[in-house]
Design an enzyme around this catalytic site. Structure first.
Site, mmCIF file in Angstrom:
data_model
loop_
_atom_site.group_PDB
_atom_site.id
_atom_site.type_symbol
_atom_site.label_atom_id
_atom_site.label_comp_id
_atom_site.label_asym_id
_atom_site.label_seq_id
_atom_site.Cartn_x
_atom_site.Cartn_y
_atom_site.Cartn_z
ATOM 1 C CB SER A 318 -0.940 -0.006 1.198
ATOM 2 O OG SER A 318 -0.229 -0.229 2.390
ATOM 3 C CG HIS A 346 -3.830 -1.743 -1.792
ATOM 4 N ND1 HIS A 346 -4.449 -0.506 -1.825
ATOM 5 C CD2 HIS A 346 -3.473 -1.946 -0.510
ATOM 6 C CE1 HIS A 346 -4.438 0.024 -0.618
ATOM 7 N NE2 HIS A 346 -3.850 -0.834 0.206
ATOM 8 C CE LYS A 393 -7.554 -0.804 1.033
ATOM 9 N NZ LYS A 393 -7.834 0.423 1.767
HETATM 10 N N1 PLP Z 1 -4.356 -4.589 4.133
HETATM 11 C C1 PLP Z 1 -3.771 -3.564 3.453
HETATM 12 C C2 PLP Z 1 -2.513 -3.827 2.716
HETATM 13 C C3 PLP Z 1 -4.354 -2.291 3.456
HETATM 14 O O1 PLP Z 1 -3.774 -1.297 2.783
HETATM 15 C C4 PLP Z 1 -5.560 -2.087 4.148
HETATM 16 C C5 PLP Z 1 -6.232 -0.770 4.179
HETATM 17 O O2 PLP Z 1 -5.839 0.181 3.644
HETATM 18 C C6 PLP Z 1 -6.120 -3.181 4.824
HETATM 19 C C7 PLP Z 1 -5.491 -4.412 4.806
HETATM 20 C C8 PLP Z 1 -7.397 -3.048 5.595
HETATM 21 O O3 PLP Z 1 -8.474 -3.132 4.717
HETATM 22 P P1 PLP Z 1 -9.894 -2.547 5.142
HETATM 23 O O4 PLP Z 1 -9.926 -1.141 4.684
HETATM 24 O O5 PLP Z 1 -10.906 -3.428 4.490
HETATM 25 O O6 PLP Z 1 -9.968 -2.644 6.624
#
Ligand code: PLP
Length: 431
Positions: A318, A346, A393
């Site tokens: 991310s 992502h 997302k």
């Molecule tokens: N894993 C990664 C790599 C993320 O970037 C994010 C959120 O930005 C999450 C998990 C968490 O996802 P959620 O927004 O569904 O809680």
């Protein structure tokens, strides 16, 4: 009360003792160690528990007889258990040698736990004029620290417009801006198909789920969504959570505390949700340099193949946008007897012919040809044990999930507090 009178009352009230003659009862009472009917009292029961400490004599004969009674027997035994606990405490006050007094042992084995409502803290006088803790001051000090190191967060007021993706208005409705930082990568949150599905579910099932999955909050829509996600990732099963943060935290913590002496290998750039899950698992962890296969192998090689291990990493990172070395990491995991946990947050909806993510992208043609949901033996997806994704997302809404083998998913469903003890996703979200 006069013991003889008490005895005759008891005799009449109890269908069991009623069958025992008065003389026999009198004999039993007389044989009682504390004397007559008093041996039926709680304190006598307490004392009767321990034959070692001073004052803790043996079992009353009358009590022993009475506890055979089918009517009062169970309550005598329950009383007896409570009295035993009390007696154990009394034993500790007599300070007998632990090797001699069985109740002193109980006190020891209870970890010298304080009795309910009491603590080991020395008594505090509340007479002084001492002020209470400055809670507000502490909050302000923590905030001042954030301002000081420039990490204090200011949130933008962004109101993304359903009909004008990717535009939004700010706090001022006439100030229109273009949003390039949204995770709604494909604008699915405004897709008429999505919006109509949500409206229809809203009209039919209402706005809320009505409970946790294991009480009133489990619906056909949840099951269909999970079936669809399992199909998407060509795994046996899937499980939906309130977000992928929760999915990652709950799954890693539950899984790695269930695997005996599990060791976790975590990419240095892993998301906070995985780090949280690792912490909560209490398992031993090693952090390997980002995408560094040599470092990962060096760490894995320290452990026997039979030690349970989990390698946790992402497909699209991310913060950097780098792509995880999925096939190579899976091969290393296999070599050293580890399972793999891949966060495709992502990537889902973005990569692969069916939007299953980067792992699917590696076998693009094969994935296009194979029927939906069917396992493709030897594919990259097939080598990953647990895939996690978000519905918040590229899929545009909210929620998170895992996809894996049926038994793993069922185990997490059965044990993870973050799945069990929370209200499930509302019908329009599932739809
Ligand atoms: N894993 C990664 C790599 C993320 O970037 C994010 C959120 O930005 C999450 C998990 C968490 O996802 P959620 O927004 O569904 O809680």
């Amino acid at each position: 009360m006069d013991p003889i009178k008490a005895m005759s009352l008891l005799n009449r009230a109890c269908p069991y003792l009623a069958r025992t003659g008065m003389t026999a009862l009198q004999g039993l009472a007389d044989a009682g160690l504390s004397g007559g009917m008093r041996s039926l009292s709680t304190s006598a029961v307490e004392q009767a528990r321990c034959g070692v400490c001073p004052g803790h004599t043996g079992q009353s004969a009358l009590l022993a007889k009475a506890s055979e009674c089918p009517v009062v027997g169970p309550s005598i035994r329950a009383n007896d258990a409570a009295a035993a606990a009390k007696a154990a405490k009394a034993c500790s006050q007599h300070a007998p040698p632990a090797t001699v007094c069985p109740y002193a042992k109980c006190v020891e084995s209870a970890g010298n736990a304080s009795p309910p409502g009491k603590t080991d803290v020395a008594p505090v006088s509340h007479e002084s004029k001492e002020g209470v803790f400055d809670y507000e001051g502490q909050y302000q000090a923590k905030l001042a620290k954030k301002h000081g190191d420039k990490s204090y967060r200011y949130f933008n007021n962004i109101n993304r417009l359903a009909g004008r993706y990717p535009q939004a208005h700010t706090a001022n409705a006439s100030n229109i801006v273009t949003v390039w930082c949204s995770n709604d990568y494909l604008g699915q949150s405004k897709n008429p198909v999505v919006v109509d599905a949500m409206k229809s579910a809203l009209d039919t099932y209402g706005a809320g789920a009505g409970g946790t999955r294991n009480i009133a909050g489990n619906s056909a829509l949840h099951l269909r969504l999970e079936e669809e996600l399992a199909t998407l990732h060509r795994k046996e099963a899937a499980l939906v959570f309130s977000s992928c943060f929760v999915a990652n935290d709950a799954t890693i913590s539950t899984l790695c505390s269930a695997l005996p002496d599990c060791v976790i290998f975590s990419d240095k750039m892993n998301h906070a949700s995985m780090i949280q899950g690792i912490r909560h698992s209490g398992a031993k962890k090693h952090v390997f340099n980002h995408n560094d296969l040599d470092h990962l192998e060096q760490l894995l090689a320290q452990y026997p193949r039979s030690t349970p291990k989990l390698v946790a990493f992402e497909s699209v990172y991310s913060m950097s946008g780098t792509v995880g070395r999925i096939p190579e990491i899976c091969a290393l995991a296999k070599k050293y007897g580890a399972i793999t946990f891949l966060d495709e947050v992502h990537a889902v909806g973005m990569y692969g012919p069916r939007g299953a993510g980067v792992a699917e992208h590696y076998d693009y043609e094969a994935s296009l040809r194979a029927p939906a949901g069917q396992r493709i033996a030897g594919s990259v997806v097939d080598q990953v044990d647990i895939i996690t994704g978000t519905l918040g997302k590229a899929f545009g809404i909210v929620g998170g999930y895992i996809a894996a083998s049926s038994s793993l998913v069922d185990m997490i469903r059965s044990y993870a507090p973050g799945f069990i003890f929370t209200t499930s996703l509302p019908p329009p979200i599932n739809a």
